[in-house]
Design a protein around this motif. Structure first.
Motif, PDB file in Angstrom:
ATOM      1  N   GLY A  37     -33.166   4.649  33.949  1.00 46.45           N
ATOM      2  CA  GLY A  37     -32.678   6.023  33.960  1.00 46.45           C
ATOM      3  C   GLY A  37     -33.519   6.952  33.104  1.00 46.45           C
ATOM      4  N   ALA A  38     -34.275   6.392  32.184  1.00 48.32           N
ATOM      5  CA  ALA A  38     -35.160   7.184  31.325  1.00 48.32           C
ATOM      6  C   ALA A  38     -36.541   7.244  31.960  1.00 48.32           C
ATOM      7  N   ARG A  39     -37.167   8.389  31.960  1.00 54.27           N
ATOM      8  CA  ARG A  39     -38.500   8.520  32.545  1.00 54.27           C
ATOM      9  C   ARG A  39     -39.560   7.933  31.616  1.00 54.27           C
ATOM     10  N   THR A  40     -39.518   8.309  30.339  1.00 54.63           N
ATOM     11  CA  THR A  40     -40.568   7.969  29.395  1.00 54.63           C
ATOM     12  C   THR A  40     -40.124   6.855  28.463  1.00 54.63           C
ATOM     13  N   SER A  41     -41.036   5.950  28.164  1.00 55.14           N
ATOM     14  CA  SER A  41     -40.760   4.924  27.163  1.00 55.14           C
ATOM     15  C   SER A  41     -40.754   5.565  25.788  1.00 55.14           C
ATOM     16  N   SER A  42     -40.036   4.931  24.857  1.00 58.06           N
ATOM     17  CA  SER A  42     -39.880   5.501  23.528  1.00 58.06           C
ATOM     18  C   SER A  42     -39.917   4.390  22.487  1.00 58.06           C
ATOM     19  N   LEU A  43     -40.506   4.691  21.325  1.00 54.80           N
ATOM     20  CA  LEU A  43     -40.607   3.739  20.224  1.00 54.80           C
ATOM     21  C   LEU A  43     -40.082   4.381  18.955  1.00 54.80           C
ATOM     22  N   GLU A 111     -47.481   5.438  28.435  1.00 50.01           N
ATOM     23  CA  GLU A 111     -47.239   6.565  27.546  1.00 50.01           C
ATOM     24  C   GLU A 111     -45.919   6.303  26.837  1.00 50.01           C
ATOM     25  N   ILE A 112     -45.918   6.532  25.531  1.00 48.49           N
ATOM     26  CA  ILE A 112     -44.741   6.271  24.700  1.00 48.49           C
ATOM     27  C   ILE A 112     -44.478   7.481  23.834  1.00 48.49           C
ATOM     28  N   SER A 113     -43.225   7.935  23.816  1.00 48.86           N
ATOM     29  CA  SER A 113     -42.853   9.001  22.885  1.00 48.86           C
ATOM     30  C   SER A 113     -42.433   8.351  21.567  1.00 48.86           C
ATOM     31  N   LEU A 114     -42.806   8.985  20.473  1.00 45.56           N
ATOM     32  CA  LEU A 114     -42.424   8.508  19.141  1.00 45.56           C
ATOM     33  C   LEU A 114     -41.177   9.270  18.729  1.00 45.56           C
ATOM     34  N   ALA A 115     -40.118   8.541  18.390  1.00 44.53           N
ATOM     35  CA  ALA A 115     -38.826   9.177  18.130  1.00 44.53           C
ATOM     36  C   ALA A 115     -38.078   8.435  17.039  1.00 44.53           C
ATOM     37  N   ASP A 116     -37.098   9.106  16.472  1.00 46.17           N
ATOM     38  CA  ASP A 116     -36.185   8.459  15.535  1.00 46.17           C
ATOM     39  C   ASP A 116     -35.120   7.744  16.357  1.00 46.17           C
ATOM     40  N   PHE A 122     -31.893  -0.811  19.908  1.00 44.42           N
ATOM     41  CA  PHE A 122     -33.233  -1.329  20.188  1.00 44.42           C
ATOM     42  C   PHE A 122     -34.281  -0.341  19.682  1.00 44.42           C
ATOM     43  N   PRO A 123     -35.302  -0.835  18.980  1.00 43.19           N
ATOM     44  CA  PRO A 123     -36.347   0.066  18.486  1.00 43.19           C
ATOM     45  C   PRO A 123     -37.239   0.616  19.593  1.00 43.19           C
ATOM     46  N   MET A 124     -37.178   0.002  20.783  1.00 41.91           N
ATOM     47  CA  MET A 124     -38.005   0.482  21.889  1.00 41.91           C
ATOM     48  C   MET A 124     -37.179   0.565  23.158  1.00 41.91           C
ATOM     49  N   LEU A 125     -37.506   1.568  23.963  1.00 40.65           N
ATOM     50  CA  LEU A 125     -36.897   1.753  25.273  1.00 40.65           C
ATOM     51  C   LEU A 125     -38.047   1.798  26.275  1.00 40.65           C
ATOM     52  N   ILE A 126     -37.942   1.022  27.341  1.00 39.97           N
ATOM     53  CA  ILE A 126     -38.963   1.026  28.391  1.00 39.97           C
ATOM     54  C   ILE A 126     -38.415   1.827  29.562  1.00 39.97           C
ATOM     55  N   GLY A 127     -39.045   2.958  29.863  1.00 38.27           N
ATOM     56  CA  GLY A 127     -38.591   3.844  30.929  1.00 38.27           C
ATOM     57  C   GLY A 127     -39.208   3.518  32.278  1.00 38.27           C
ATOM     58  N   ARG A 128     -38.730   4.223  33.294  1.00 31.04           N
ATOM     59  CA  ARG A 128     -39.123   3.912  34.675  1.00 31.04           C
ATOM     60  C   ARG A 128     -40.602   4.166  34.960  1.00 31.04           C
ATOM     61  N   SER A 129     -41.245   5.093  34.260  1.00 34.38           N
ATOM     62  CA  SER A 129     -42.677   5.325  34.488  1.00 34.38           C
ATOM     63  C   SER A 129     -43.489   4.086  34.157  1.00 34.38           C
ATOM     64  N   SER A 130     -43.074   3.336  33.153  1.00 34.89           N
ATOM     65  CA  SER A 130     -43.777   2.107  32.774  1.00 34.89           C
ATOM     66  C   SER A 130     -43.463   0.961  33.721  1.00 34.89           C
ATOM     67  N   LEU A 131     -42.276   0.973  34.316  1.00 38.07           N
ATOM     68  CA  LEU A 131     -41.830  -0.110  35.194  1.00 38.07           C
ATOM     69  C   LEU A 131     -42.358   0.026  36.622  1.00 38.07           C
ATOM     70  N   ARG A 133     -43.805   0.186  40.158  1.00 37.06           N
ATOM     71  CA  ARG A 133     -44.757  -0.627  40.924  1.00 37.06           C
ATOM     72  C   ARG A 133     -45.168  -1.911  40.213  1.00 37.06           C
ATOM     73  N   ARG A 134     -44.436  -2.278  39.156  1.00 40.50           N
ATOM     74  CA  ARG A 134     -44.731  -3.521  38.442  1.00 40.50           C
ATOM     75  C   ARG A 134     -43.522  -4.449  38.359  1.00 40.50           C
ATOM     76  N   PHE A 135     -42.327  -3.841  38.125  1.00 38.37           N
ATOM     77  CA  PHE A 135     -41.146  -4.643  37.827  1.00 38.37           C
ATOM     78  C   PHE A 135     -39.921  -4.160  38.583  1.00 38.37           C
ATOM     79  N   LEU A 136     -39.049  -5.101  38.875  1.00 36.12           N
ATOM     80  CA  LEU A 136     -37.700  -4.817  39.344  1.00 36.12           C
ATOM     81  C   LEU A 136     -36.771  -5.200  38.198  1.00 36.12           C
ATOM     82  N   VAL A 137     -35.659  -4.480  38.041  1.00 37.58           N
ATOM     83  CA  VAL A 137     -34.738  -4.726  36.931  1.00 37.58           C
ATOM     84  C   VAL A 137     -33.502  -5.452  37.439  1.00 37.58           C
ATOM     85  N   ASP A 138     -33.199  -6.600  36.806  1.00 33.79           N
ATOM     86  CA  ASP A 138     -31.955  -7.327  37.051  1.00 33.79           C
ATOM     87  C   ASP A 138     -31.068  -7.044  35.849  1.00 33.79           C
TER      88      ASP A 138
END
Length: 157
Positions: A37-43, A111-116, A122-131, A133-138
Motif C-alpha cells: 500500500g506504500a509507494r516508497t520504501s522507508s528507513l 529509492e528509500i525515504s529517511l524518516a523517523d 519495524f525500522p524499515m518498510l518496503i513499498g510497492r515500487s521496490s517490489l 516486477r520482482r515479488f508477490l506478497v503472501d
C-alpha cells in the motif's frame, strides 16, 4: 507474469515481514515490513548532516538498533527531497537516497525515504515500487525470503 519477449518471468514470494540487507550502508538483517500500500520504501534514520563529495550531494545519517543499543552511521548519495504522505495522512518532506537492497537472493537498487520510524514496530518498510516486477506478497506468511528464519504462517503482532 510474462517478461520481455513474452518469456514467463519468475516472481519470488515474500511474506508480510522479511529481513533485508543494505550492503552499501553496512546494514544487515534489518527487520522490514512489506507494504504494497506504500509507494516508497522507508528507513528509520536520524539525519546528521548533508555534505558534498566529488560534486555529489550526500547525506550522513544514523540508524539506531534500539534493542541491541547499537548506532550505525551511514552515508549515501542524496538524490531528492520529496513530500511523502505517511499512513496517518500527513505529508512530510523527506530525504531520498538510492542504494542496493538485498532481499532473499536478489540484490537491486531502490529509492528509500529517511524518516523517523521510532514509533513503528519495524525500522524499515518496503513499498510497492521496490517490489514491482520482482515479488508477490503472501500476507499470510513471514520470513519466506529470510535466510536463517523458519517461515511462519499467520499474523502475530
Amino acid at each position: 507474469m510474462e517478461g520481455p519477449g513474452n518469456k514467463p518471468r519468475e516472481m519470488r514470494i515474500v511474506g508480510w515481514r522479511e529481513k533485508v540487507d543494505l550492503p552499501e550502508l553496512g546494514l544487515r538483517g534489518v527487520p522490514a515490513k512489506i507494504d504494497s500500500g506504500a509507494r516508497t520504501s522507508s528507513l528509520h534514520a536520524t539525519i546528521l548532516g548533508e555534505f558534498t563529495r566529488d560534486g555529489e550531494r550526500y547525506v550522513r545519517f544514523a540508524v539506531d538498533y534500539g534493542q541491541q543499543h547499537v548506532r550505525q552511521i551511514c552515508e549515501a548519495v542524496h538524490i531528492d527531497i520529496r513530500g511523502i504522505t505517511s499512513s496517518n495522512g500527513e505529508t512530510q518532506r523527506r530525504m531520498i537516497i538510492k542504494t542496493p537492497l538485498r532481499l532473499g537472493g536478489l540484490t537491486f537498487r531502490v529509492e528509500i525515504s529517511l524518516a523517523d520510524r521510532s514509533d513503528m514496530r519495524f525500522p524499515m518498510l518496503i513499498g510497492r515500487s521496490s517490489l514491482r516486477r520482482r515479488f508477490l506478497v503472501d500476507s499470510g506468511h513471514s520470513w519466506l525470503q529470510t535466510r536463517g528464519e523458519t517461515p511462519v504462517a499467520g499474523h502475530k503482532p
